[in-house]
Design an enzyme around this catalytic site. Structure first.
Site, short mmCIF file in Angstrom:
data_model
loop_
_atom_site.label_atom_id
_atom_site.label_comp_id
_atom_site.label_asym_id
_atom_site.label_seq_id
_atom_site.Cartn_x
_atom_site.Cartn_y
_atom_site.Cartn_z
N SER A 178 0.87 -1.18 0.00
CA SER A 178 0.00 0.00 0.00
C SER A 178 0.90 1.23 0.00
CB SER A 178 -0.86 0.04 1.25
OG SER A 178 -1.57 -1.12 1.38
N LYS A 206 -2.27 9.30 -9.43
CA LYS A 206 -2.76 8.13 -8.70
C LYS A 206 -4.18 7.85 -9.19
CE LYS A 206 -2.93 6.11 -4.12
NZ LYS A 206 -4.26 5.55 -4.04
S1 IVH Z 1 2.66 2.67 -7.37
C1 IVH Z 1 3.93 0.25 -3.38
N1 IVH Z 1 1.36 4.19 -8.98
O1 IVH Z 1 -2.58 2.94 -5.24
C2 IVH Z 1 2.76 0.50 -4.17
N2 IVH Z 1 0.11 2.95 -7.40
O2 IVH Z 1 -2.50 3.21 -2.35
C3 IVH Z 1 3.23 1.28 -5.33
N3 IVH Z 1 -2.29 3.26 -7.56
O3 IVH Z 1 -2.45 -0.44 -4.58
C4 IVH Z 1 2.12 1.56 -6.17
N4 IVH Z 1 -2.27 4.68 -9.22
O4 IVH Z 1 -3.11 0.14 -6.95
C5 IVH Z 1 1.26 3.33 -7.97
N5 IVH Z 1 0.34 5.57 -10.49
C6 IVH Z 1 0.25 4.73 -9.50
C7 IVH Z 1 -0.99 4.35 -8.94
C8 IVH Z 1 -1.02 3.45 -7.88
C9 IVH Z 1 -3.04 4.02 -8.38
C10 IVH Z 1 -2.84 2.40 -6.50
C11 IVH Z 1 -2.19 1.04 -6.47
C12 IVH Z 1 -1.91 0.76 -5.02
C13 IVH Z 1 -2.59 1.88 -4.32
C14 IVH Z 1 -1.84 2.25 -3.08
#
Ligand code: IVH
Length: 674
Positions: free
Chosen positions: A88, A124
């Site tokens: 997360s 995000k």
């Molecule tokens: S990187 C260590 N990049 O956000 C996790 N996550 O709150 C690194 N998410 O479960 C994730 N957009 O599904 C990353 N551009 C993005 C993202 C993203 C949405 C989601 C992802 C993760 C959650 C964490």
């Protein structure tokens, strides 16, 4: 009693009948696209089912149609174990949070002076994460995140997503996990909803994407216009130097990452990018709720590792949440599990981002004073993500004297005096661990989803059984059998629901260390800290023993001073120790099976002193723990090694006296990396 049993049977039979009818008509409507009954008739079935479930929550069927209205969303997917955990993200909300995030990283990596780290930033996306595993260049599986370790196999559901090729072209690692977000475009979501009957409509694109992906009938998933954007690397048989390098490969393989991404290397440029994306937000055809900032260097990511469930090398910078205006009708005081008395505003109902809101937290009395909030005021409320709505500010004051909110001098539940701790804003009930509200709060927390997760047992039931003195603390839950006849004859209970409860309690008896620690409800020991503690100690007894000594707890990487003092406080109550002892009689707590690499320092007691040069203290500790060494704060005859940096003081003298082996920082680094 007999007639009660009959009544219950009748209700269950009706629920079963309704479930089968709803299932049948769902199938004709959704899968066959040929409804057999009118919308109105179908509506009546749904409403009758909902009404019965509301009245008899204990009799709700496991396969209640309410859980899967409009689709065949079920939990019958094959499970897939991810090769590396899906993590997360910690949240940040402003420049200061990002500054502190950057400082923490530099401190850990022992970077001094004006170093600027490289970050990759991107939006995000508000979707669901997906883990793609490619073996020898062929798509082997696609799995949802699940609990981070085990997800659901949705390989057949994503076959039509354009951005997920079946094969990787060119050079590729033998094994690679590629992570990304599955989402629906806003316009596609509108179109999908337009064609769904009112009761089947999805609340937002995220829900629609989740509902569309998790269809057992994969032809339905395949017909929905799902999208995928790659954003991360899981397990990989080859090493990448940087995220940018990894993204270059993604482009070659045609698994496109977000083109809005940007590499930056200063806090100011992160904030500039944040503003750019925020301005763009309403023009994007997909929902985003912030940025993700990731350290570019993968070597450094590995060094930094994870804290609880979050990587130390990444953070989400959230956009500010939606707001609405309404009037405060009255204020109630709620007493929580830890005795904190929270003022809650009862509001004129208002729609906030699609959800009808009638309560908002006012946090504490300092907040009320600072914002000058009173009854009858017109206020702005805000809700960020899943958190409880809060009052932002007063828009128009109610001038009447009656509007003023005064802190209660006595607990509204047990009438004991309230108090305020130094440096704390919260007012608490002084009847520590004994106030009825605190006890019920503790019970409810104990049985909640993230803790023991006892099905069919919620706050209402906990309160009821507590009031009747059948349960007083969490361990009593395991002895409810003795009250069988009494409980069965209670309002809302029957033979069936009681047996179901016993079954759920039985299932809950096997539990992981982190869930057990979490279930105790110690203040400040939420999910992340519980995980940190479980990673540190093999058994609950180890934790108990260690917590007797402040210094031991201070050596647990990631555990802050507030958490530590709260643990000490919790265990200083004899009743809490007794509770753990009692719980241990009923519950099987799985030992954490932390894998450690075998190394020179495995199972050794080590102490650090002086200023380290090549490593930060945090990283030195982190490395030591990863090979199973125990870090102590003071030198004694039990110490195996004292590691000395510059300006080592009295500890070195003491080590010499006790003939404890001394190693320099360089010797330590050489041996630990061996
Ligand atoms: S990187 C260590 N990049 O956000 C996790 N996550 O709150 C690194 N998410 O479960 C994730 N957009 O599904 C990353 N551009 C993005 C993202 C993203 C949405 C989601 C992802 C993760 C959650 C964490």
């Amino acid at each position: 009693m007999k007639s009660k049993k009959n009544d219950e049977e009748k209700i269950v039979n009706r629920l079963k009948k309704l479930a089968s009818l709803i299932k049948k008509h769902n199938f004709h409507y959704h899968t066959k696209d040929k409804p057999l009954i009118s919308d109105k008739e179908f509506d009546l079935l749904i409403r009758e089912n909902q009404n019965i479930e509301k009245e008899y929550p204990n009799l709700v069927l496991k396969n209640s149609p309410n859980n899967k209205i409009g689709s065949k969303i079920q939990n019958k997917f094959k499970k897939i174990q991810h090769k590396s955990t899906m993590l997360s993200l910690a949240n940040g909300f402003d420049k200061q949070d990002i500054y502190e995030f950057d400082e923490r990283i530099k401190k850990f990596l022992n970077y001094k002076g004006n170093v600027e780290l490289e970050y990759l930033c991107e939006p995000k996306i508000d979707g669901l994460s997906l883990n793609l595993t490619y073996l020898n260049g062929k798509l082997n599986s696609a799995a949802t995140r699940g609990d981070g370790s085990i997800g659901e196999d949705v390989t057949n559901n994503i076959l039509n997503i354009k951005n997920i090729p079946n094969e990787l072209k060119g050079n590729f690692p033998n094994i690679i996990e590629i992570r990304g977000e599955v989402y629906l475009n806003k316009s596609d979501f509108e179109n999908l909803n337009k064609n769904l009957e009112q009761k089947f409509k999805f609340a937002n694109p995220r829900n629609a994407a989740a509902g569309s992906l998790r269809q057992l009938d994969n032809s339905i998933s395949q017909s929905r216009p799902l999208n995928f954007l790659a954003h991360g690397l899981g397990f990989c048989s080859e090493k990448y130097k940087t995220l940018v390098n990894f993204y270059e490969d993604l482009n070659k393989w045609k698994i496109l990452p977000n083109t809005l991404r940007k590499k930056v290397s200063s806090i100011d440029s992160i904030m500039k990018y944040y503003n750019e994306i925020n301005n763009l937000r309403s023009n994007l055809d997909y929902d985003i709720d912030g940025l993700v900032i990731k350290l570019n260097s993968i070597d450094n990511q590995i060094r930094l590792g994870i804290v609880g469930k979050n990587p130390r090398w990444s953070i989400a910078l959230k956009f500010s949440a939606e707001t609405a205006r309404t009037i405060i009708n009255s204020i109630d005081f709620q007493v929580g599990r830890t005795g904190a008395i929270t003022p809650v505003a009862r509001l004129n109902k208002v729609n906030l981002g699609g959800v009808l809101i009638s309560n908002a937290t006012l946090h504490n009395f300092d907040e009320i004073n600072k914002k000058d909030i009173g009854i009858g005021d017109l206020v702005e409320i805000q809700r960020a993500g899943d958190v409880i709505p809060q009052v932002n500010k007063v828009l128009k004051k109610n001038k009447s004297k009656k509007s003023k909110i005064l802190p209660p001098q006595f607990c509204p539940v047990c009438q004991n005096k309230t108090f305020k701790e130094k440096n704390e804003a919260v007012i608490r009930c002084s009847n520590k661990y004994e106030c009825k509200a605190q006890k019920i709060g503790q019970l409810t927390h104990f049985i909640s989803k993230k803790a023991l997760n006892i099905d069919g047992f919620g706050e209402k039931q906990a309160k009821q059984l507590f009031e009747l003195n059948y349960i007083n603390n969490p361990s009593d839950i395991f002895q409810l059998k003795q009250y069988r006849d009494l409980i069965i004859s209670l309002e809302g209970w029957g033979e069936l629901s009681f047996n179901n409860l016993l079954k759920s309690i039985d299932i809950s008896k096997k539990i992981t260390m982190e869930k057990f620690i979490y279930s105790l409800g110690i203040r400040f020991i939420g999910e992340i800290n519980s995980e940190i503690i479980a990673n540190e100690y093999k058994t609950i007894d180890d934790f108990l023993l260690s917590s007797k000594n402040n210094e031991n707890l201070y050596n647990v990487d990631g555990l802050g001073p507030k958490a530590i003092s709260s643990i000490k406080d919790f265990f200083s109550f004899k009743k809490n120790i007794e509770l753990i002892e009692n719980l241990k009689k009923h519950i099987l707590i799985q030992e954490s099976n932390k894998q450690t690499k075998n190394n020179f320092f495995t199972n050794k007691n080590i102490v650090f002193t002086g200023t380290l040069n090549t490593l930060s203290r945090d990283e030195a500790k982190h490395l030591s723990k990863s090979v199973g060494a125990k870090i102590l704060s003071s030198v004694s005859k039990n110490t195996d090694y004292l590691i000395i940096g510059e300006k080592a003081g009295s500890k070195e003298e003491k080590a010499k006296k006790l003939k404890v082996k001394i190693l320099t920082e360089n010797e330590f680094v050489k041996k630990i990396k061996d």
